[in-house]
Design an enzyme around this catalytic site. Structure first.
Site, mmCIF file in Angstrom:
data_model
loop_
_atom_site.group_PDB
_atom_site.id
_atom_site.type_symbol
_atom_site.label_atom_id
_atom_site.label_comp_id
_atom_site.label_asym_id
_atom_site.label_seq_id
_atom_site.Cartn_x
_atom_site.Cartn_y
_atom_site.Cartn_z
ATOM 1 C CB CYS A 1 -0.985 -0.028 1.167
ATOM 2 S SG CYS A 1 -0.207 0.025 2.798
ATOM 3 C CG ASN B 1 4.520 -1.617 5.168
ATOM 4 O OD1 ASN B 1 5.673 -1.898 5.471
ATOM 5 N ND2 ASN B 1 3.567 -2.524 5.207
ATOM 6 C CB CYS C 1 -3.594 1.622 7.189
ATOM 7 S SG CYS C 1 -3.328 3.080 8.219
ATOM 8 N NE ARG C 2 -4.528 1.551 1.876
ATOM 9 C CZ ARG C 2 -4.329 2.280 0.798
ATOM 10 N NH1 ARG C 2 -5.170 2.158 -0.221
ATOM 11 N NH2 ARG C 2 -3.313 3.103 0.708
ATOM 12 C CB SER C 3 0.307 -3.456 2.883
ATOM 13 O OG SER C 3 1.175 -2.583 3.558
ATOM 14 C CG ASP D 1 -5.271 5.847 2.428
ATOM 15 O OD1 ASP D 1 -5.278 5.438 3.606
ATOM 16 O OD2 ASP D 1 -4.407 6.619 1.972
HETATM 17 P P1 4NP Z 1 -1.757 2.803 4.147
HETATM 18 O O1 4NP Z 1 -2.359 4.173 4.736
HETATM 19 O O2 4NP Z 1 -1.237 3.140 2.767
HETATM 20 O O3 4NP Z 1 -2.936 1.901 4.114
HETATM 21 O O4 4NP Z 1 -0.677 2.368 5.109
HETATM 22 C C1 4NP Z 1 -1.669 5.375 4.736
HETATM 23 C C2 4NP Z 1 -0.783 5.641 5.763
HETATM 24 C C3 4NP Z 1 -0.121 6.855 5.783
HETATM 25 C C4 4NP Z 1 -0.353 7.801 4.795
HETATM 26 C C5 4NP Z 1 -1.246 7.517 3.771
HETATM 27 C C6 4NP Z 1 -1.901 6.300 3.740
HETATM 28 N N1 4NP Z 1 0.306 9.057 4.844
HETATM 29 O O5 4NP Z 1 -0.003 9.906 4.009
HETATM 30 O O6 4NP Z 1 1.162 9.263 5.720
#
Ligand code: 4NP
Length: 162
Positions: free
Chosen positions: A11, A14, A16-18, A126
């Site tokens: 994702c 790294n 939340c989703r992954s 997201d």
């Molecule tokens: P992820 O979520 O891609 O599912 O881990 C996010 C975590 C952090 C950010 C964006 C999405 N960020 O912009 O910091």
């Protein structure tokens, strides 16, 4: 290339989703008795070295899965040789992977929800900037994708029908 499926979930951050997809996939593979390697990474590097977001850890824990030991890292060119399958959580991360992919990459790229019949091409949204309900939806999506992927890999590894 490893002799069993090695799957990297990717994702943006790294955190939340992954990591949730990795945890759900490990559980789904174990339930099928399927030997796999699994890891997760981000296309971005802002959270390098951090554990998963507290909201992600909480929803995993409520569902019996501990993802607290994960530490965020960025995708590397070596990942395209280490992993047999690289699974993006949404289209922008899939596009970023295609840009990074070395010419001699051996990994198969896909979107997580490509593995769910009728949901091909859909993103896992997201949840980072939203509220708790976003993480419920993320969990539902990653468990559906992870279970379908584990079933597909188990079927690919099974002897052909007679
Ligand atoms: P992820 O979520 O891609 O599912 O881990 C996010 C975590 C952090 C950010 C964006 C999405 N960020 O912009 O910091």
């Amino acid at each position: 290339m490893p002799d069993r499926p090695a799957v990297l979930f990717v994702c943006l951050g790294n955190i939340c989703r992954s990591p949730l997809a990795e945890g759900a996939f490990r559980a789904a593979a174990a339930a099928l008795g399927l030997q796999v390697e699994a890891d997760s990474a981000g296309t971005g590097d802002w959270h390098e070295g951090e554990p998963p977001d507290a909201r992600a850890r909480a929803i995993a824990r409520r569902n019996g899965i501990d993802i607290a030991a994960c530490r965020a890292r960025q995708v590397t060119p070596e990942d395209f040789h280490r992993f047999s399958h690289i699974v993006a959580l949404d289209d922008s991360n899939l596009a970023a992977l295609r840009r990074l992919q070395p010419r001699d990459s051996t990994a198969r790229l896909s979107l997580l929800l490509d593995h769910v019949e009728g949901r091909e091409g859909q993103p896992v949204a997201d949840p980072y900037f939203g509220g708790a309900e976003g993480f419920e939806k993320t969990w539902a999506d990653v468990t559906a994708g992870a279970a379908a992927l584990a079933r597909r890999l188990a079927a690919e590894g099974a002897p052909p029908p007679r």
